[in-house]
Design a protein around this motif. Structure first.
Motif, PDB file in Angstrom:
ATOM      1  N   VAL A  25      -1.766   3.479   7.564  1.00  0.00           N
ATOM      2  CA  VAL A  25      -2.497   4.023   6.357  1.00  0.00           C
ATOM      3  C   VAL A  25      -2.309   5.578   6.195  1.00  0.00           C
ATOM      4  O   VAL A  25      -2.577   6.005   5.045  1.00  0.00           O
ATOM      5  CB  VAL A  25      -4.047   3.783   6.908  1.00  0.00           C
ATOM      6  CG1 VAL A  25      -5.161   4.540   6.162  1.00  0.00           C
ATOM      7  CG2 VAL A  25      -4.349   2.147   7.059  1.00  0.00           C
ATOM      8  N   GLY A  26      -1.829   6.467   7.396  1.00  0.00           N
ATOM      9  CA  GLY A  26      -2.196   7.767   7.200  1.00  0.00           C
ATOM     10  C   GLY A  26      -0.751   8.106   6.181  1.00  0.00           C
ATOM     11  O   GLY A  26      -0.920   8.901   5.284  1.00  0.00           O
ATOM     12  N   GLU A  27       0.299   7.254   6.567  1.00  0.00           N
ATOM     13  CA  GLU A  27       1.441   7.499   5.706  1.00  0.00           C
ATOM     14  C   GLU A  27       1.247   7.248   4.250  1.00  0.00           C
ATOM     15  O   GLU A  27       1.854   7.610   3.235  1.00  0.00           O
ATOM     16  CB  GLU A  27       2.604   6.719   6.298  1.00  0.00           C
ATOM     17  CG  GLU A  27       3.206   7.315   7.729  1.00  0.00           C
ATOM     18  CD  GLU A  27       4.277   6.357   8.097  1.00  0.00           C
ATOM     19  OE1 GLU A  27       4.644   5.277   7.556  1.00  0.00           O
ATOM     20  OE2 GLU A  27       4.683   6.442   9.380  1.00  0.00           O
ATOM     21  N   ARG A  28       0.527   6.066   3.892  1.00  0.00           N
ATOM     22  CA  ARG A  28       0.131   5.689   2.487  1.00  0.00           C
ATOM     23  C   ARG A  28      -0.482   6.691   1.775  1.00  0.00           C
ATOM     24  O   ARG A  28      -0.291   6.951   0.704  1.00  0.00           O
ATOM     25  CB  ARG A  28      -0.622   4.300   2.704  1.00  0.00           C
ATOM     26  CG  ARG A  28      -1.159   3.891   1.450  1.00  0.00           C
ATOM     27  CD  ARG A  28       0.237   3.286   0.641  1.00  0.00           C
ATOM     28  NE  ARG A  28      -0.140   2.636  -0.674  1.00  0.00           N
ATOM     29  CZ  ARG A  28       0.598   2.278  -1.603  1.00  0.00           C
ATOM     30  NH1 ARG A  28       1.921   2.899  -1.789  1.00  0.00           N
ATOM     31  NH2 ARG A  28       0.124   1.774  -2.729  1.00  0.00           N
ATOM     32  N   ILE A  29      -1.476   7.591   2.588  1.00  0.00           N
ATOM     33  CA  ILE A  29      -2.332   8.225   2.032  1.00  0.00           C
ATOM     34  C   ILE A  29      -1.312   9.443   1.725  1.00  0.00           C
ATOM     35  O   ILE A  29      -1.460  10.006   0.606  1.00  0.00           O
ATOM     36  CB  ILE A  29      -3.521   8.715   2.781  1.00  0.00           C
ATOM     37  CG1 ILE A  29      -4.683   7.556   2.866  1.00  0.00           C
ATOM     38  CG2 ILE A  29      -4.262   9.978   2.416  1.00  0.00           C
ATOM     39  CD1 ILE A  29      -5.542   8.037   3.930  1.00  0.00           C
ATOM     40  N   ARG A  30      -0.539  10.031   2.651  1.00  0.00           N
ATOM     41  CA  ARG A  30       0.244  11.152   2.468  1.00  0.00           C
ATOM     42  C   ARG A  30       1.392  10.849   1.398  1.00  0.00           C
ATOM     43  O   ARG A  30       1.432  11.821   0.289  1.00  0.00           O
ATOM     44  CB  ARG A  30       1.098  11.499   3.597  1.00  0.00           C
ATOM     45  CG  ARG A  30       2.059  12.752   3.340  1.00  0.00           C
ATOM     46  CD  ARG A  30       2.490  12.915   4.716  1.00  0.00           C
ATOM     47  NE  ARG A  30       3.215  12.080   5.437  1.00  0.00           N
ATOM     48  CZ  ARG A  30       2.996  11.468   6.418  1.00  0.00           C
ATOM     49  NH1 ARG A  30       1.793  11.642   7.213  1.00  0.00           N
ATOM     50  NH2 ARG A  30       3.852  10.312   6.958  1.00  0.00           N
ATOM     51  N   ALA A  31       1.657   9.491   1.238  1.00  0.00           N
ATOM     52  CA  ALA A  31       2.626   9.508  -0.093  1.00  0.00           C
ATOM     53  C   ALA A  31       1.965   9.451  -1.471  1.00  0.00           C
ATOM     54  O   ALA A  31       2.656   9.892  -2.299  1.00  0.00           O
ATOM     55  CB  ALA A  31       3.395   7.692   0.512  1.00  0.00           C
ATOM     56  N   THR A  39      -1.932  18.909  -2.803  1.00  0.00           N
ATOM     57  CA  THR A  39      -1.794  19.620  -1.275  1.00  0.00           C
ATOM     58  C   THR A  39      -2.717  19.102  -0.770  1.00  0.00           C
ATOM     59  O   THR A  39      -3.810  18.336  -1.126  1.00  0.00           O
ATOM     60  CB  THR A  39      -1.748  21.175  -1.430  1.00  0.00           C
ATOM     61  OG1 THR A  39      -3.370  21.617  -2.016  1.00  0.00           O
ATOM     62  CG2 THR A  39      -0.728  21.739  -2.454  1.00  0.00           C
ATOM     63  N   ILE A  40      -2.930  19.246   0.503  1.00  0.00           N
ATOM     64  CA  ILE A  40      -3.704  18.812   1.592  1.00  0.00           C
ATOM     65  C   ILE A  40      -4.962  19.404   1.135  1.00  0.00           C
ATOM     66  O   ILE A  40      -6.082  18.752   1.270  1.00  0.00           O
ATOM     67  CB  ILE A  40      -3.496  18.872   2.901  1.00  0.00           C
ATOM     68  CG1 ILE A  40      -2.368  17.954   3.414  1.00  0.00           C
ATOM     69  CG2 ILE A  40      -4.695  18.902   3.760  1.00  0.00           C
ATOM     70  CD1 ILE A  40      -1.974  17.900   4.803  1.00  0.00           C
ATOM     71  N   GLU A  45     -10.554  19.144  -1.377  1.00  0.00           N
ATOM     72  CA  GLU A  45     -11.487  19.487  -2.624  1.00  0.00           C
ATOM     73  C   GLU A  45     -11.925  18.366  -3.245  1.00  0.00           C
ATOM     74  O   GLU A  45     -13.153  17.970  -3.523  1.00  0.00           O
ATOM     75  CB  GLU A  45     -10.887  20.680  -3.381  1.00  0.00           C
ATOM     76  CG  GLU A  45     -10.676  21.891  -2.825  1.00  0.00           C
ATOM     77  CD  GLU A  45      -9.950  23.037  -3.801  1.00  0.00           C
ATOM     78  OE1 GLU A  45      -9.639  22.529  -5.067  1.00  0.00           O
ATOM     79  OE2 GLU A  45      -9.679  24.144  -3.196  1.00  0.00           O
ATOM     80  N   LEU A  46     -10.968  17.665  -3.758  1.00  0.00           N
ATOM     81  CA  LEU A  46     -11.209  16.285  -4.523  1.00  0.00           C
ATOM     82  C   LEU A  46     -12.017  15.212  -3.924  1.00  0.00           C
ATOM     83  O   LEU A  46     -12.968  14.454  -4.425  1.00  0.00           O
ATOM     84  CB  LEU A  46     -10.145  15.640  -5.294  1.00  0.00           C
ATOM     85  CG  LEU A  46      -9.267  16.650  -6.099  1.00  0.00           C
ATOM     86  CD1 LEU A  46      -8.036  16.053  -6.389  1.00  0.00           C
ATOM     87  CD2 LEU A  46     -10.022  16.939  -7.556  1.00  0.00           C
ATOM     88  N   SER A  47     -11.753  15.104  -2.726  1.00  0.00           N
ATOM     89  CA  SER A  47     -12.446  13.918  -1.876  1.00  0.00           C
ATOM     90  C   SER A  47     -13.864  14.557  -1.014  1.00  0.00           C
ATOM     91  O   SER A  47     -14.567  13.670  -0.629  1.00  0.00           O
ATOM     92  CB  SER A  47     -11.465  13.410  -0.791  1.00  0.00           C
ATOM     93  OG  SER A  47     -11.114  14.454   0.179  1.00  0.00           O
ATOM     94  N   VAL A  51     -10.141  19.688   5.347  1.00  0.00           N
ATOM     95  CA  VAL A  51      -8.727  19.750   5.422  1.00  0.00           C
ATOM     96  C   VAL A  51      -8.183  19.326   6.948  1.00  0.00           C
ATOM     97  O   VAL A  51      -7.045  18.485   6.875  1.00  0.00           O
ATOM     98  CB  VAL A  51      -8.256  21.313   5.525  1.00  0.00           C
ATOM     99  CG1 VAL A  51      -6.789  21.293   5.695  1.00  0.00           C
ATOM    100  CG2 VAL A  51      -8.603  21.615   4.071  1.00  0.00           C
ATOM    101  N   GLY A  52      -8.850  19.798   8.029  1.00  0.00           N
ATOM    102  CA  GLY A  52      -8.518  19.083   9.304  1.00  0.00           C
ATOM    103  C   GLY A  52      -8.799  17.603   9.257  1.00  0.00           C
ATOM    104  O   GLY A  52      -7.691  16.963   9.987  1.00  0.00           O
ATOM    105  N   ILE A  53      -9.546  17.103   8.685  1.00  0.00           N
ATOM    106  CA  ILE A  53      -9.602  15.436   9.089  1.00  0.00           C
ATOM    107  C   ILE A  53      -8.686  14.800   8.040  1.00  0.00           C
ATOM    108  O   ILE A  53      -8.071  13.764   8.427  1.00  0.00           O
ATOM    109  CB  ILE A  53     -11.208  14.928   8.481  1.00  0.00           C
ATOM    110  CG1 ILE A  53     -12.189  15.461   9.388  1.00  0.00           C
ATOM    111  CG2 ILE A  53     -11.045  13.418   8.450  1.00  0.00           C
ATOM    112  CD1 ILE A  53     -11.825  14.712  10.781  1.00  0.00           C
ATOM    113  N   VAL A  54      -8.268  15.422   6.875  1.00  0.00           N
ATOM    114  CA  VAL A  54      -7.392  14.822   5.908  1.00  0.00           C
ATOM    115  C   VAL A  54      -5.802  14.796   6.721  1.00  0.00           C
ATOM    116  O   VAL A  54      -5.179  13.677   6.709  1.00  0.00           O
ATOM    117  CB  VAL A  54      -7.179  15.478   4.587  1.00  0.00           C
ATOM    118  CG1 VAL A  54      -5.849  15.198   3.926  1.00  0.00           C
ATOM    119  CG2 VAL A  54      -8.487  15.475   3.739  1.00  0.00           C
TER     120      VAL A  54
END
Length: 205
Positions: A25-31, A39-40, A45-47, A51-54
């Protein structure tokens, strides 16, 4: 959408395999983030997710709640289902017996609420859900706030819809529309189950 614990049910109970699911799931979000040139910090900002949780979610180091996944998906401008590669139905018709059961808004919740998808998939501009909540149902502990707009109509029983702390009591036949960007939550103050239909744009599950 099948939330994280439902998707995990397809795996064994082995901790390593569940960890692999979180990593996927993390890889999918990063992709998806990189596809959009974000950027992270910008996704944060958008979500509205720190930053740490992202960063932790992308690295598979966190077990995100549904709310966190919903916020991230809205930041990416996609339905949550895309994080799990959900196979969508082809037919525009959804038969009652074929409704997709959705997980509740809270991965560890067991409050007796039932959510069923009335739209055939989550690819469109909106989603519609059949919602059944028992007496005493109350989500005030986890208010929702996300992009978009919502419409709801109560079919039976009654439902309290709180919008920025203001209560709106709906009984059978009553409907409501509001911006999802305003903190909102729900409660069933009655002594019978409440049945309602909720429409959200863009899709949240």
């Amino acid at each position: 959408m099948r939330a994280l614990n439902e998707a995990a049910a397809e795996w064994t109970d082995d901790g390593q395999e569940i960890s692999s699911l979180l990593g996927a799931v993390g890889e999918r979000i990063r992709a998806l983030r990189k596809e959009r040139g974000l950027t992270i910090e910008r996704l944060s900002e958008l979500s509205g997710v720190s930053v740490g949780i992202v960063s932790q979610v992308e690295r598979g180091k966190a077990n995100p709640s549904f709310t966190t996944l919903a916020q991230l998906s809205h930041g990416l401008n996609i339905p949550v289902g895309r994080l799990f590669h959900v196979t969508e139905q082809a037919s525009p018709v959804v038969r009652k017996k074929d409704r997709r059961r959705l997980d509740v808004h809270g991965l560890e919740s067991d409050d007796g609420a039932t959510f069923e998808l009335l739209t055939p998939d989550l690819n469109g501009a909106l989603e519609a859900t059949w919602v059944q909540t028992p007496p005493g149902y109350d989500t005030s502990g986890t208010p929702y706030r996300h992009n978009g707009e919502e419409f709801g109509i109560v079919l039976s029983g009654c439902k309290d819809v709180f919008i920025d702390g203001v209560r709106h009591r709906l009984e059978a036949g009553d409907s409501i529309r509001y911006s999802s960007t305003i903190p909102h939550w729900y409660a069933n103050p009655g002594d019978v189950d409440c049945h309602s239909i909720w429409v959200i744009t863009p899709p949240t599950w």
